[in-house]
Write a protein that holds these residues in place. Structure first.
Motif, PDB file in Angstrom:
ATOM      1  N   ALA A  16       2.615  -1.389   4.028  1.00  0.00           N
ATOM      2  CA  ALA A  16       2.887  -0.129   3.313  1.00  0.00           C
ATOM      3  C   ALA A  16       4.388   0.039   3.150  1.00  0.00           C
ATOM      4  O   ALA A  16       5.178  -0.515   3.927  1.00  0.00           O
ATOM      5  CB  ALA A  16       2.310   1.058   4.078  1.00  0.00           C
ATOM      6  N   ASP A  17       4.776   0.795   2.117  1.00  0.00           N
ATOM      7  CA  ASP A  17       6.209   1.069   1.968  1.00  0.00           C
ATOM      8  C   ASP A  17       6.655   2.211   2.883  1.00  0.00           C
ATOM      9  O   ASP A  17       7.790   2.242   3.337  1.00  0.00           O
ATOM     10  CB  ASP A  17       6.583   1.342   0.494  1.00  0.00           C
ATOM     11  N   HIS A  18       5.740   3.128   3.175  1.00  0.00           N
ATOM     12  CA  HIS A  18       6.011   4.263   4.055  1.00  0.00           C
ATOM     13  C   HIS A  18       4.682   4.964   4.270  1.00  0.00           C
ATOM     14  O   HIS A  18       3.685   4.621   3.630  1.00  0.00           O
ATOM     15  CB  HIS A  18       7.035   5.235   3.435  1.00  0.00           C
ATOM     16  N   GLY A  19       4.674   5.968   5.135  1.00  0.00           N
ATOM     17  CA  GLY A  19       3.454   6.715   5.391  1.00  0.00           C
ATOM     18  C   GLY A  19       3.455   8.066   4.700  1.00  0.00           C
ATOM     19  O   GLY A  19       3.986   8.195   3.587  1.00  0.00           O
TER      20      GLY A  19
ATOM     21  N   LEU B  68       0.880  -1.172   0.000  1.00  0.00           N
ATOM     22  CA  LEU B  68       0.000   0.000   0.000  1.00  0.00           C
ATOM     23  C   LEU B  68       0.913   1.215   0.000  1.00  0.00           C
ATOM     24  O   LEU B  68       1.508   1.548   1.020  1.00  0.00           O
ATOM     25  CB  LEU B  68      -0.884   0.007   1.249  1.00  0.00           C
ATOM     26  N   ASP B  69       1.064   1.849  -1.148  1.00  0.00           N
ATOM     27  CA  ASP B  69       1.986   2.972  -1.187  1.00  0.00           C
ATOM     28  C   ASP B  69       1.474   4.114  -0.301  1.00  0.00           C
ATOM     29  O   ASP B  69       0.279   4.394  -0.254  1.00  0.00           O
ATOM     30  CB  ASP B  69       2.158   3.466  -2.638  1.00  0.00           C
ATOM     31  N   THR B  70       2.399   4.706   0.471  1.00  0.00           N
ATOM     32  CA  THR B  70       2.090   5.970   1.152  1.00  0.00           C
ATOM     33  C   THR B  70       0.940   5.844   2.151  1.00  0.00           C
ATOM     34  O   THR B  70       0.196   6.797   2.366  1.00  0.00           O
ATOM     35  CB  THR B  70       1.760   7.065   0.103  1.00  0.00           C
ATOM     36  N   THR B  71       0.772   4.681   2.772  1.00  0.00           N
ATOM     37  CA  THR B  71      -0.377   4.460   3.656  1.00  0.00           C
ATOM     38  C   THR B  71       0.052   4.409   5.120  1.00  0.00           C
ATOM     39  O   THR B  71       0.740   3.484   5.550  1.00  0.00           O
ATOM     40  CB  THR B  71      -1.096   3.153   3.267  1.00  0.00           C
TER      41      THR B  71
ATOM     42  N   SER C  90      11.709   6.126   3.986  1.00  0.00           N
ATOM     43  CA  SER C  90      10.445   6.844   3.886  1.00  0.00           C
ATOM     44  C   SER C  90      10.100   7.210   2.440  1.00  0.00           C
ATOM     45  O   SER C  90       9.370   8.153   2.195  1.00  0.00           O
ATOM     46  CB  SER C  90      10.490   8.100   4.762  1.00  0.00           C
ATOM     47  N   TRP C  91      10.624   6.443   1.479  1.00  0.00           N
ATOM     48  CA  TRP C  91      10.130   6.618   0.106  1.00  0.00           C
ATOM     49  C   TRP C  91      10.206   5.285  -0.625  1.00  0.00           C
ATOM     50  O   TRP C  91      10.801   4.319  -0.153  1.00  0.00           O
ATOM     51  CB  TRP C  91      10.824   7.756  -0.622  1.00  0.00           C
ATOM     52  N   THR C  92       9.581   5.253  -1.783  1.00  0.00           N
ATOM     53  CA  THR C  92       9.212   3.998  -2.419  1.00  0.00           C
ATOM     54  C   THR C  92      10.381   3.079  -2.762  1.00  0.00           C
ATOM     55  O   THR C  92      10.352   1.888  -2.443  1.00  0.00           O
ATOM     56  CB  THR C  92       8.415   4.313  -3.712  1.00  0.00           C
ATOM     57  N   LEU C  93      11.378   3.602  -3.435  1.00  0.00           N
ATOM     58  CA  LEU C  93      12.434   2.736  -3.964  1.00  0.00           C
ATOM     59  C   LEU C  93      13.196   1.974  -2.870  1.00  0.00           C
ATOM     60  O   LEU C  93      13.240   0.738  -2.904  1.00  0.00           O
ATOM     61  CB  LEU C  93      13.371   3.567  -4.856  1.00  0.00           C
TER      62      LEU C  93
HETATM   63 ZN   LIG Z   1       5.975   4.809  -1.892  1.00  0.00          ZN
END
Ligand SMILES: [Zn+2]
Length: 464
Positions: free
Chosen positions: A285-288, A39-42, A78-81
């Motif tokens: 999630a990958d991060h909030g 869940l990206d950014t959740t 705290s970011w996707t990659l």
């Molecule tokens: Zn992300």
């Protein structure tokens, strides 16, 4: 994965498979399907299962009742990659190397993207030498398919190695919300032979900025308040107003509800296809996301709880431990060992993840990048490292003062308790842990990034 690693692992897999066959002797290794949903950014605290009272996640909450909820789970970044690279490799950012890289070196986005600004975005792709969860499972006989919504998940950045089927068409990434992504994932699932185990990855991107909940999901009180570019200027470190926050959060929650609805359809499809009962389903999630906390917006360059704390729900095969809530500290690097143990596979070398229950210290890292300096000013011209040993959380900067918080009494990280014995002890522990991290020998340069990916990254504000 290189040839030698592959050979060694092949042997390990044969041994692991043999050991799985022994107890029941049913003729075929009964490997469970592995469904991984990111869940990206959740933010964790925007799910009902984590105490959110708005009722925006009925399907995730139902899954929580059928699985195990890890209440203290953190990302490594705290970011996707880098966060996804940690989920896929079981390693921290320093060790997998897919991070912002402001120091130059051989591998930067700027080397493949034209234009001045691209030279300032220096992020290394995940190197081919790394062994990912998908590679492990594919080698063990799984059909592997990835359906991703975010641009950093594009094949150019190395995260999708091991997925035989990659649904990551960057030309439609921005326009491919959870409904279409879910349709495509379900179509793929239906086409898989029932006798082969599947590993499915779905990366839902909806909660990421820009927050535009679709019709039917934009009915929270302030979700239709017009937003201007100026409203997003809080990204630059200005205080956020109550009006801005309400508008942003209501839109964000609408996006989460939309994502939740379609995640529910995905889980329902698993039931219909007879793949639910024995499936291992991991949702993380990958991060909030920051909504004005610490005068910050969005994510990527800081390590406060609103961006680092993630929801983690695991539904084990057969519904084992359904409804259990665990307080053990978990890092996303622990997910690869969790899956490997569950399906009976040996771990690749260099994995830093631990079995749940054995981790004492959670480590997260954030490396400086030139764009952050331009956007945020000197406040984030620095590398940050965080060590969490419940209830203490230390954030150390390579410039300036450390910050120390007691998360049980101060979950919002408002009262800095640095300058004491607790700080020194946690710092020593953090340094000890990180001294064991081994950077990849050579970070690989990104493959050619398509104009479409570049355009999406520009729209999302990562590049100009
Ligand atoms: Zn992300």
């Amino acid at each position: 994965m290189n040839a030698w690693g592959s050979l060694g692992r092949g042997l390990a897999l044969v041994l692991a498979a043999a050991s799985m066959l022994l107890p029941g002797c049913r003729g075929a290794p009964a490997r469970p399907d592995v469904v991984l949903v990111t869940l990206d950014t959740t933010r964790a605290d925007h799910l009902g299962a984590y105490g959110y009272a708005r009722g925006t996640t009925p399907h995730l909450d139902r899954l929580a009742g059928e699985g195990v909820v890890y209440r203290r789970a953190w990302s490594t970044a705290s970011w996707t990659l880098p966060a996804h690279a940690s989920i896929f490799t079981g390693k921290h950012p320093t060790s997998h190397g897919a991070v912002f890289d402001a120091t130059g070196g051989a591998a930067t986005l700027g080397e493949v993207l034209p234009g001045k600004i691209y030279r300032r975005i220096k992020a290394n792709r995940l190197g081919e030498a790394e062994t990912t969860l998908a590679e492990l499972l594919r080698e063990a006989g799984y059909e592997t398919g990835a359906f991703v919504g975010g641009p950093w998940m594009s094949p150019e950045f190395g995260l999708l190695q091991g997925y035989a089927h990659q649904d990551a068409d960057v030309r439609t990434l921005g326009g491919r919300p959870a409904d279409r992504l879910t349709d495509r994932a379900i179509d793929w699932l239906r086409a898989q032979p029932r006798e082969r185990p599947v590993h499915l990855l779905v990366n839902y991107f909806d909660p990421h900025r820009p927050y535009h909940p679709p019709p039917g999901y934009d009915d929270l009180p302030h979700a239709r308040t017009p937003m201007t570019v100026k409203d997003l200027e809080v990204f630059r470190g200005k205080p956020i107003t109550a009006r801005q926050r309400a508008a942003l959060v209501d839109r964000y929650d609408g996006e989460i509800r939309f994502m939740d609805h379609h995640l529910g359809r995905l889980l329902e499809a698993l039931r219909e296809l007879g793949r639910w009962e024995d499936a291992l389903v991991v949702v993380v999630a990958d991060h909030g996301e920051s909504f004005g906390e610490h005068n910050l917006m969005e994510h990527a360059r800081w390590l406060y709880e609103e961006v680092l704390r993630v929801p983690l729900i695991v539904r084990f095969p057969g519904g084992r431990d359904a409804g259990r809530v665990r307080e053990d500290p978990v890092s996303v690097v622990d997910l690869l060992p969790l899956v490997a143990r569950e399906v009976g596979l040996a771990l690749p070398e260099g994995v830093e993840g631990r079995p749940v229950g054995e981790r004492e210290l959670v480590v997260a890292e954030s490396f400086r990048d030139a764009l952050a300096i331009r956007i945020l000013g000197p406040r984030f011209d620095r590398d940050l490292v965080s060590g969490i040993r419940w209830p203490w959380k230390l954030i150390v900067s390579d410039r300036g003062k450390a910050e120390l918080y007691r998360l049980d009494r101060d979950p919002g990280e408002r009262v800095d308790l640095a300058d004491g014995e607790a700080e020194r002890a946690l710092l020593a522990e953090l340094e000890r842990a990180r001294s064991g991290f081994r950077p990849p020998a050579r970070a690989a340069a990104p493959e050619a990034v398509s104009p479409e990916t570049r355009e999406r990254l520009r729209e999302l504000g990562y590049i100009e």
